[in-house]
Design a protein around this motif. Structure first.
Motif, PDB file in Angstrom:
ATOM      1  N   GLN A  11       0.511  -1.557  -0.132  1.00  0.00           N
ATOM      2  CA  GLN A  11       0.273   0.128  -0.169  1.00  0.00           C
ATOM      3  C   GLN A  11       0.884   1.115  -0.011  1.00  0.00           C
ATOM      4  O   GLN A  11       0.366   2.416  -0.521  1.00  0.00           O
ATOM      5  CB  GLN A  11      -0.524  -0.059   1.229  1.00  0.00           C
ATOM      6  CG  GLN A  11      -1.858  -1.261   0.744  1.00  0.00           C
ATOM      7  CD  GLN A  11      -2.714  -0.834   2.618  1.00  0.00           C
ATOM      8  OE1 GLN A  11      -2.817  -0.930   3.329  1.00  0.00           O
ATOM      9  NE2 GLN A  11      -4.268  -1.340   2.455  1.00  0.00           N
ATOM     10  N   GLN A  12       2.389   1.182   0.682  1.00  0.00           N
ATOM     11  CA  GLN A  12       2.672   2.514   0.811  1.00  0.00           C
ATOM     12  C   GLN A  12       3.540   2.706  -0.495  1.00  0.00           C
ATOM     13  O   GLN A  12       3.172   3.371  -0.964  1.00  0.00           O
ATOM     14  CB  GLN A  12       4.127   2.249   1.888  1.00  0.00           C
ATOM     15  CG  GLN A  12       5.340   3.250   2.011  1.00  0.00           C
ATOM     16  CD  GLN A  12       4.290   4.513   2.756  1.00  0.00           C
ATOM     17  OE1 GLN A  12       3.465   5.027   2.925  1.00  0.00           O
ATOM     18  NE2 GLN A  12       5.091   5.710   1.922  1.00  0.00           N
ATOM     19  N   LEU A  13       4.221   1.999  -1.187  1.00  0.00           N
ATOM     20  CA  LEU A  13       4.469   1.555  -2.300  1.00  0.00           C
ATOM     21  C   LEU A  13       3.491   2.181  -3.055  1.00  0.00           C
ATOM     22  O   LEU A  13       3.496   3.106  -3.980  1.00  0.00           O
ATOM     23  CB  LEU A  13       5.180   0.753  -2.689  1.00  0.00           C
ATOM     24  CG  LEU A  13       5.646   0.451  -4.385  1.00  0.00           C
ATOM     25  CD1 LEU A  13       6.881   0.525  -4.675  1.00  0.00           C
ATOM     26  CD2 LEU A  13       6.284  -1.470  -4.704  1.00  0.00           C
ATOM     27  N   ALA A  14       1.806   1.581  -3.512  1.00  0.00           N
ATOM     28  CA  ALA A  14       1.048   2.276  -4.309  1.00  0.00           C
ATOM     29  C   ALA A  14       0.929   3.538  -4.198  1.00  0.00           C
ATOM     30  O   ALA A  14       0.882   4.351  -5.421  1.00  0.00           O
ATOM     31  CB  ALA A  14      -0.109   1.460  -3.488  1.00  0.00           C
ATOM     32  N   ALA A  15       1.115   4.064  -3.258  1.00  0.00           N
ATOM     33  CA  ALA A  15       0.771   5.927  -2.470  1.00  0.00           C
ATOM     34  C   ALA A  15       2.011   6.340  -2.971  1.00  0.00           C
ATOM     35  O   ALA A  15       1.700   7.588  -4.082  1.00  0.00           O
ATOM     36  CB  ALA A  15       0.607   5.898  -1.258  1.00  0.00           C
ATOM     37  N   SER A  16       2.601   6.039  -2.426  1.00  0.00           N
ATOM     38  CA  SER A  16       3.831   6.618  -3.220  1.00  0.00           C
ATOM     39  C   SER A  16       3.970   7.007  -4.943  1.00  0.00           C
ATOM     40  O   SER A  16       4.627   7.962  -5.410  1.00  0.00           O
ATOM     41  CB  SER A  16       5.625   6.326  -3.172  1.00  0.00           C
ATOM     42  OG  SER A  16       5.165   6.422  -0.783  1.00  0.00           O
ATOM     43  N   THR A  17       3.976   5.655  -5.490  1.00  0.00           N
ATOM     44  CA  THR A  17       3.502   5.594  -6.871  1.00  0.00           C
ATOM     45  C   THR A  17       3.394   6.411  -7.423  1.00  0.00           C
ATOM     46  O   THR A  17       2.890   7.119  -8.608  1.00  0.00           O
ATOM     47  CB  THR A  17       3.962   4.548  -7.326  1.00  0.00           C
ATOM     48  OG1 THR A  17       4.471   3.140  -6.869  1.00  0.00           O
ATOM     49  CG2 THR A  17       3.737   3.761  -8.700  1.00  0.00           C
ATOM     50  N   ALA A  18       1.942   6.348  -7.040  1.00  0.00           N
ATOM     51  CA  ALA A  18       0.731   7.331  -7.542  1.00  0.00           C
ATOM     52  C   ALA A  18       1.061   8.784  -7.293  1.00  0.00           C
ATOM     53  O   ALA A  18       1.028   9.941  -8.124  1.00  0.00           O
ATOM     54  CB  ALA A  18      -0.673   7.662  -6.629  1.00  0.00           C
ATOM     55  N   ASN A  22       1.020  11.189 -10.057  1.00  0.00           N
ATOM     56  CA  ASN A  22       0.918  13.192 -10.071  1.00  0.00           C
ATOM     57  C   ASN A  22       1.627  14.255 -10.560  1.00  0.00           C
ATOM     58  O   ASN A  22       1.582  15.143 -11.445  1.00  0.00           O
ATOM     59  CB  ASN A  22       0.092  13.092  -9.375  1.00  0.00           C
ATOM     60  CG  ASN A  22      -0.767  14.099  -8.564  1.00  0.00           C
ATOM     61  OD1 ASN A  22      -1.496  14.806  -9.829  1.00  0.00           O
ATOM     62  ND2 ASN A  22      -1.477  15.007  -8.345  1.00  0.00           N
ATOM     63  N   LEU A  23       2.918  13.813  -9.900  1.00  0.00           N
ATOM     64  CA  LEU A  23       4.717  15.221 -10.036  1.00  0.00           C
ATOM     65  C   LEU A  23       4.722  14.884 -11.319  1.00  0.00           C
ATOM     66  O   LEU A  23       4.151  15.754 -11.694  1.00  0.00           O
ATOM     67  CB  LEU A  23       5.205  14.660  -8.829  1.00  0.00           C
ATOM     68  CG  LEU A  23       6.799  15.676  -9.443  1.00  0.00           C
ATOM     69  CD1 LEU A  23       5.430  17.056  -8.443  1.00  0.00           C
ATOM     70  CD2 LEU A  23       7.966  15.034  -8.390  1.00  0.00           C
ATOM     71  N   ASP A  24       4.873  13.777 -12.148  1.00  0.00           N
ATOM     72  CA  ASP A  24       5.110  13.543 -13.370  1.00  0.00           C
ATOM     73  C   ASP A  24       3.823  14.265 -14.238  1.00  0.00           C
ATOM     74  O   ASP A  24       4.467  15.032 -15.457  1.00  0.00           O
ATOM     75  CB  ASP A  24       5.860  12.212 -13.470  1.00  0.00           C
ATOM     76  CG  ASP A  24       7.335  12.466 -12.991  1.00  0.00           C
ATOM     77  OD1 ASP A  24       7.806  12.992 -12.269  1.00  0.00           O
ATOM     78  OD2 ASP A  24       7.529  10.692 -12.997  1.00  0.00           O
ATOM     79  N   ALA A  25       2.893  14.243 -14.331  1.00  0.00           N
ATOM     80  CA  ALA A  25       2.561  14.436 -14.553  1.00  0.00           C
ATOM     81  C   ALA A  25       1.467  16.165 -14.465  1.00  0.00           C
ATOM     82  O   ALA A  25       1.099  16.551 -15.982  1.00  0.00           O
ATOM     83  CB  ALA A  25       0.878  13.923 -14.651  1.00  0.00           C
ATOM     84  N   LEU A  40      12.358  18.879 -10.616  1.00  0.00           N
ATOM     85  CA  LEU A  40      13.321  17.835  -9.618  1.00  0.00           C
ATOM     86  C   LEU A  40      13.581  17.267  -8.668  1.00  0.00           C
ATOM     87  O   LEU A  40      14.093  16.736  -8.178  1.00  0.00           O
ATOM     88  CB  LEU A  40      14.646  17.823 -10.623  1.00  0.00           C
ATOM     89  CG  LEU A  40      14.476  17.559 -12.350  1.00  0.00           C
ATOM     90  CD1 LEU A  40      16.136  19.032 -12.916  1.00  0.00           C
ATOM     91  CD2 LEU A  40      14.628  16.593 -12.802  1.00  0.00           C
ATOM     92  N   CYS A  41      13.918  18.173  -7.464  1.00  0.00           N
ATOM     93  CA  CYS A  41      14.579  18.300  -6.286  1.00  0.00           C
ATOM     94  C   CYS A  41      12.825  17.644  -5.673  1.00  0.00           C
ATOM     95  O   CYS A  41      13.106  15.961  -4.990  1.00  0.00           O
ATOM     96  CB  CYS A  41      14.263  19.852  -5.594  1.00  0.00           C
ATOM     97  SG  CYS A  41      16.119  19.783  -6.024  1.00  0.00           S
ATOM     98  N   THR A  42      11.834  17.940  -5.315  1.00  0.00           N
ATOM     99  CA  THR A  42      11.264  16.767  -5.537  1.00  0.00           C
ATOM    100  C   THR A  42      10.400  15.772  -5.902  1.00  0.00           C
ATOM    101  O   THR A  42      10.608  14.371  -4.969  1.00  0.00           O
ATOM    102  CB  THR A  42       8.965  17.476  -5.255  1.00  0.00           C
ATOM    103  OG1 THR A  42       9.562  18.488  -5.352  1.00  0.00           O
ATOM    104  CG2 THR A  42       7.974  17.242  -4.790  1.00  0.00           C
ATOM    105  N   ARG A  43      10.589  15.298  -6.685  1.00  0.00           N
ATOM    106  CA  ARG A  43      11.108  13.809  -7.738  1.00  0.00           C
ATOM    107  C   ARG A  43      11.861  13.267  -6.791  1.00  0.00           C
ATOM    108  O   ARG A  43      11.649  11.653  -6.604  1.00  0.00           O
ATOM    109  CB  ARG A  43      11.246  13.970  -8.850  1.00  0.00           C
ATOM    110  CG  ARG A  43      11.156  12.630  -9.744  1.00  0.00           C
ATOM    111  CD  ARG A  43      11.523  12.773 -11.671  1.00  0.00           C
ATOM    112  NE  ARG A  43      10.536  11.895 -12.084  1.00  0.00           N
ATOM    113  CZ  ARG A  43      10.991  10.628 -12.320  1.00  0.00           C
ATOM    114  NH1 ARG A  43      11.793  10.253 -12.169  1.00  0.00           N
ATOM    115  NH2 ARG A  43      10.413   9.694 -13.390  1.00  0.00           N
TER     116      ARG A  43
END
Length: 115
Positions: A11-18, A22-25, A40-43
């Motif tokens: 669940q942690q992995l799925a949330a972080s991936t989302a 969203n950031l990349d989009a 880039l720093c946030t990413r």
């Protein structure tokens, strides 16, 4: 570790991936180097979170006796580590360009108020 630990790590992995998706989009490089550097720093921070999450998930799979799953997640960790290195390099290059063109120093990472 139990299946609950594995599920929590998933669940942690799925949330972080989302969050990363969203950031990349939402990123538009045409807003300038400073905005791109902040992105880039946030990413980079999100990728560090994903690395930690995949490591935890691999450990949970290993503890549950699922060596094949642990190996697959380990490969995902390697992917995120590679992305982290590329992002860190891009952030450093962007920061250097900003300092060169603007003639000023930037903080090491953007602060929360900058994001």
């Amino acid at each position: 570790m139990t299946s609950a630990t594995t599920k929590n790590a998933q669940q942690q992995l799925a949330a972080s991936t989302a969050v990363l998706a969203n950031l990349d989009a939402q990123t538009d490089e045409e807003h300038g180097d400073l905005t791109h550097w902040r992105y880039l720093c946030t990413r980079k921070g999100m990728l560090r979170t994903l690395i930690d999450a995949t490591e935890a998930l691999a450990e949970a799979h290993q503890a549950a006796g699922c060596a094949a799953s642990a190996l697959a997640v380990g490969e995902l960790t390697q992917h995120y580590e590679h992305e982290y290195a590329l992002t860190a390099r891009a952030a450093l290059i962007t920061k250097s360009a900003l300092v060169h063109h603007a003639g000023r120093n930037l903080p090491q990472q953007p602060t929360e108020s900058d994001r």
